[in-house]
Design an enzyme around this catalytic site. Sequence first.
Site, PDB file in Angstrom:
ATOM      1  CD  GLU A  43      -2.958  -1.357   2.325  1.00 44.59           C
ATOM      2  OE1 GLU A  43      -2.405  -0.499   3.411  1.00 44.59           O
ATOM      3  OE2 GLU A  43      -3.839  -1.904   2.385  1.00 44.59           O
ATOM      4  CD  GLU A  53      -4.468 -10.493  -6.467  1.00 44.33           C
ATOM      5  OE1 GLU A  53      -4.124  -9.607  -6.112  1.00 44.33           O
ATOM      6  OE2 GLU A  53      -5.744 -10.585  -6.100  1.00 44.33           O
TER       7      GLU A  53
HETATM    8 ZN    ZN Z   1      -6.063  -6.412  -7.316  1.00 43.31          ZN
END
Ligand code: ZN
Length: 129
Positions: A43, A53
């Site tokens: 983040e 992913e």
């Molecule tokens: Zn995602």
Amino acid sequence: MYKEDIEQAKKVRLNAYSPYSNFQVGACLRCKDGSTYLGCNIENHGIQGICAERCAFSKALSDGKREFVSIAIVGASKGEEPITKCMPCGYCRQFISEFVDENFEFVFEDNGNIITYKLDDLLPNRFEL
Ligand code: ZN
């Protein structure tokens, strides 16, 4: 094979940098040559974070990999065990669709059971050029 990939995803999940959501995701991307690439969510105080992913795909793609078999994904809040399936966000589904064929599998663990989905299950009628 998928059970091992889930275990690898669980390990890398602990490397997630998620001070804002406290939600940790891990992914294990399996290439057709048998190699695997791991990713976790990262983040940012802006909006430029990256999901686990796309992190795994970015590592593999930048290593020259172009053929993929599956991606195992786990996620849960920090301090909790990932026991139910953690589905990829819409952005990741569209991103992944660029690089995989109809046989590619999304792998999840749900209360101890391995569950797989195909891209058509997760992103039917997707945008394609
Ligand atoms: Zn995602």
